[in-house]
Structure formats: C-alpha cells, structure tokens
Scaffold this motif. Structure first.
Motif, PDB file in Angstrom:
ATOM      1  N   THR A  92     121.962  49.236  -2.121  1.00  0.00           N
ATOM      2  CA  THR A  92     121.106  50.172  -1.396  1.00  0.00           C
ATOM      3  C   THR A  92     119.781  50.371  -2.118  1.00  0.00           C
ATOM      4  O   THR A  92     118.709  50.388  -1.497  1.00  0.00           O
ATOM      5  N   ALA A  93     119.837  50.507  -3.445  1.00  0.00           N
ATOM      6  CA  ALA A  93     118.607  50.638  -4.232  1.00  0.00           C
ATOM      7  C   ALA A  93     117.749  49.387  -4.114  1.00  0.00           C
ATOM      8  O   ALA A  93     116.515  49.460  -4.017  1.00  0.00           O
TER       9      ALA A  93
ATOM     10  N   PHE B 139     116.882  60.979   0.615  1.00  0.00           N
ATOM     11  CA  PHE B 139     115.721  60.096   0.739  1.00  0.00           C
ATOM     12  C   PHE B 139     114.470  60.932   0.946  1.00  0.00           C
ATOM     13  O   PHE B 139     114.497  61.964   1.613  1.00  0.00           O
TER      14      PHE B 139
ATOM     15  N   ARG C 215     116.048  55.603   5.290  1.00  0.00           N
ATOM     16  CA  ARG C 215     116.663  56.927   5.254  1.00  0.00           C
ATOM     17  C   ARG C 215     118.119  56.857   5.725  1.00  0.00           C
ATOM     18  O   ARG C 215     119.020  57.443   5.126  1.00  0.00           O
TER      19      ARG C 215
ATOM     20  N   GLY D 297     123.320  59.711  -0.253  1.00  0.00           N
ATOM     21  CA  GLY D 297     122.140  60.007  -1.056  1.00  0.00           C
ATOM     22  C   GLY D 297     121.109  60.828  -0.305  1.00  0.00           C
ATOM     23  O   GLY D 297     121.289  61.175   0.861  1.00  0.00           O
TER      24      GLY D 297
ATOM     25  N   LEU E 182     120.591  58.591  -5.414  1.00  0.00           N
ATOM     26  CA  LEU E 182     121.822  57.957  -4.941  1.00  0.00           C
ATOM     27  C   LEU E 182     122.998  58.357  -5.825  1.00  0.00           C
ATOM     28  O   LEU E 182     122.834  58.555  -7.028  1.00  0.00           O
TER      29      LEU E 182
ATOM     30  N   VAL F 186     120.251  55.194   3.012  1.00  0.00           N
ATOM     31  CA  VAL F 186     120.480  56.069   1.854  1.00  0.00           C
ATOM     32  C   VAL F 186     121.481  57.171   2.203  1.00  0.00           C
ATOM     33  O   VAL F 186     122.407  57.467   1.442  1.00  0.00           O
ATOM     34  N   GLU F 187     121.300  57.800   3.369  1.00  0.00           N
ATOM     35  CA  GLU F 187     122.216  58.872   3.751  1.00  0.00           C
ATOM     36  C   GLU F 187     123.614  58.354   4.027  1.00  0.00           C
ATOM     37  O   GLU F 187     124.594  59.089   3.889  1.00  0.00           O
TER      38      GLU F 187
ATOM     39  N   ALA G  72     114.546  57.944  -3.733  1.00  0.00           N
ATOM     40  CA  ALA G  72     115.888  58.296  -3.291  1.00  0.00           C
ATOM     41  C   ALA G  72     116.723  58.706  -4.497  1.00  0.00           C
ATOM     42  O   ALA G  72     116.516  58.203  -5.607  1.00  0.00           O
TER      43      ALA G  72
ATOM     44  N   LEU H  87     115.929  49.399  -0.835  1.00  0.00           N
ATOM     45  CA  LEU H  87     114.858  50.387  -0.828  1.00  0.00           C
ATOM     46  C   LEU H  87     113.630  49.858  -1.554  1.00  0.00           C
ATOM     47  O   LEU H  87     112.502  49.967  -1.059  1.00  0.00           O
TER      48      LEU H  87
END
Length: 404
Positions: free
Chosen positions: A297-298, A369, A359, A367, A385, A362-363, A383, A301
């Motif tokens: 995920t990171a 955002f 977003r 996490g 996380l 992340v959610e 973000a 992003l």
C-alpha cells in the motif's frame, strides 16, 4: 428443558395471581363441606396453579395432573357435592382456574395434536354437554377452546412471518450471488480485453526498444532504449498480475518486498531521478516491522504521488519520507511548486481518480490518508498505516504478524 428467566417469570406470575384469586374465592364464597375438609378445593386449585411453573420441564406430567384434577372436580360435582367443589361455587366451571393459561403455554411445549386432544377433553369437562346450561357452556368454551385457538393463531402467524422473512433473505442472497457472478464475468471479459490489446502493444514496444538498442550507434539512444525496454517489461509483469486479479478475484500469490523488485520505494525514487525530477528518499526504522500488504500500500501511494509530480509539477523537486515504527508506517511525499506549466497532454492523460483511489486503498487497510497543497505552492500526500492487516496474505507472507 428449563425455561429462560423471562419465561419462568411469565409462568410464575400467573401462578401467583391465580393462587391469589382462588384464595379470594375461598374467602368470599362457600367452602367445601366434604370429608376432606373446608380447604380441600383450595389446596387442589393452588397445587394446579403452581404446577404451571414446571410445565416446560415436565409438560406431560403437569397437563396430566391438571386433567386429573378436572375429572376429580367433575366427579365431586356430580357424585359428591361439597367434597372438592362447593355446593354453590363462585366459579362457573368445573376445571381448575389455571386451565386457560396452561393450555396457552402448552402450545409451546407439546405437539399440536396433543394440545387439541387436551383442549377437547378439558372443554367437555368444563362445558358438561350432557347438561347444557348458559351458566357453564359459554364459560367452559372461554376457559378451554378460546385460549388454544388464539395461541395457535399467533404461533401460525409467527411461523408465516418467519417463513416470509427467510424467503426474502434467500432472495436477497440469490441477488447478491447473481451480482457477484455478473461482476466475475465482467472481470474476466476485461481481463481478456487487456490481455489481447494492452499486452500486445506493450510487447511490441519492448521488442522495438530492444531492437533500437541493438541497432543504434548512439550510446544515449541505446541507454534510453534499454530504459524503455526495462520499464515495458516491468509493465508487462504488473499487467499480468492485474489480469490475474481480474480473472480470479484475488492476487495470484503472495509477494514479498526486496530492493530488486518493483515493490521497493527506492526503485520509484531512482526512476523519478532518471527522468529529471530531483527526488530525495528519507527512511527511518526497519521495513520488516510492517506486513507485505501494508508495504505494498505504501509503495502504491509513493508511486501515484511521484507520478502526479511528474505530470502536474514539471521542474519541481520531491521528498519521500518513510518512517517505520512498531505501530506501523508513516508515509509522506512532498513536492515543491512547479517551475513551469505542465504539459497539457500529459496532465490530462489520467482518470482524475488517483487521490480518491489512494484514499480508498489506505482506508481499506485501516490507515488514514491526507493530501493537500503546501505553503509556497507545493503539494503533499501522506498516510498513517498500521503495522499489520489481518488478511490471509499477511498471515502467509508474514508468519510473525499475528504475534504483533
């Protein structure tokens, strides 16, 4: 089966009320005059009243006892007046006063046929059809047949409503299943289109870039062609993963992060530098503290944020910050103001849903955002996380994740 607390309360309460009612009859009316004493009828009625409390545990025994008491009261009324029933009773029936409540509750613990037989027997005893009278027949029906009819109607209505509710839930599940099947079919169709069209074009681009790198005598051209070939090959790999997701509805297999794979944010920074964007990477902490799902995920992003810098802020510099800690990972991509206007064709090539997609991604892992302009004309995407998301992939790829 012992009743629940609520059921026990609603059994005990009418038992006490009817026992009090029988005591009132004893005080206000005549008493029994037989050899069993003046309180014989009251004792029998009170025993029948409190037998209701044991109905759920011993239904056959309790109903049999009350039925036997009714026959005993009838026999006393016919053959030994005053033995168990006063000669001039206040109550107009020769069944225990608790009979209506007993029959209403018996519907819950006995089968329907047994309840109907029981109600019929007690109705005959209460009405005494061999000597019909307006003083006994109506009250006999009210105390026997009517409670059973009302209770059976209520139970049938409950069953009907439950059946309708089950049918509605089943229809809703079937609709969800049909929708899932339609989505799966659409994913497979999209996967086929992407495989047939995009993969074909990317493959041609990689082949042309490879041929250009071999035939060109200019070192700069060969370097650029190799970069194009390498990026095209990576795009093909990621496209194959995406096609697998569309076809199967899940990722084709767990992936781990290492500096040599596309999942490493350092590679994104190097790519950004190679196209002329001054990009700095600041890493604090141990990347092993987060699960593969969070790390990917990171990565996405950082990838989307740097892509937006190249598209919308030409000439700007960027700083990528990754701070790993026991609680998770803090990601930040900050860029300075653009040095010149963006290329209209490049700036308009996206779908416009990049930040919204970030977003959501992340959610999805739990996490937070944030994205917005910075003082001085820059822009920042960040973000916070978590360290671990309890997914099947995370457990497979990170055996120690459950312990964190």
């Amino acid at each position: 089966m012992w009743p629940s607390r609520a059921d026990a309360f609603w059994l005990f309460l009418p038992a006490v009320v009817f026992a009090g009612l029988n005591v009132l009859y004893q005080v206000l009316g005549e008493r029994t005059t037989g050899s069993l004493g003046p309180a014989a009828g009251l004792v029998l009625q009170v025993l029948c009243d409190f037998s209701l409390v044991l109905l759920f545990r011993f239904p056959a025994l309790v109903t049999g006892f009350v039925t036997a008491a009714a026959f005993a009261m009838l026999a006393s009324d016919l053959f030994a007046p005053g033995l168990l029933v006063p000669v001039q009773p206040i109550a107009l029936t020769t069944v225990p006063t608790i009979t209506p409540v007993l029959l209403a509750q018996a519907v819950r613990v006995l089968d329907r046929r047994t309840v109907l037989w029981l109600a019929g027997i007690l109705a005959v005893v209460a009405m005494r059809p061999w000597t019909p009278s307006w003083a006994t027949t109506p009250f006999g029906l009210l105390s026997t047949a009517l409670p059973v009819a009302i209770t059976l109607y209520v139970e049938a209505r409950k069953q009907l409503l439950q059946s309708l509710r089950d049918r509605a839930e089943r229809a809703e599940r079937e609709q969800h299943l049909l929708a899932e099947q339609a989505r799966a079919a659409e994913r497979r169709r999209l996967a086929g289109e992407m495989h047939d069209v995009v993969t074909h074009r990317l493959s041609l681009m990689v082949l042309h870039a490879g041929a250009l790198g071999v035939t060109s005598a200019d070192p700069a051209v060969r370097t650029a062609a190799e970069d194009i070939r390498r990026e095209g090959a990576l795009a093909l790999d990621e496209l194959r993963d995406l096609v697998g997701v569309l076809r199967n509805g899940a990722e084709t297999g767990p992936r781990t992060l290492s500096p040599a794979e596309p999942g490493d944010p350092a590679r994104l920074v190097e790519e950004s530098r190679s196209v002329g964007v001054a990009t700095e990477l600041v890493v604090d902490g141990d990347p092993a503290q987060v699960s593969p799902t969070v790390a990917r995920t990171a990565y996405r992003l950082v990838q989307e944020a740097l892509t937006n810098v190249r598209k919308h802020a030409p000439g700007a510099s960027a700083t990528v910050g990754l701070r790993y800690h026991p609680g998770g990972l803090d990601v930040s991509v900050a860029s300075t103001a653009a040095a010149r206007p963006p290329d209209p064709a490049l700036a308009g090539s996206g779908s416009g849903a990049g930040l919204a997609g970030l977003r959501q991604r992340v959610e999805l892992v739990g996490g937070r955002f944030a994205a917005g302009p910075e003082p001085g004309g820059g822009f920042r995407v960040g973000a916070i996380l978590p360290a671990y998301v309890p997914t099947a992939e995370g457990a497979h790829s990170d055996p120690g994740a459950r312990g964190r």
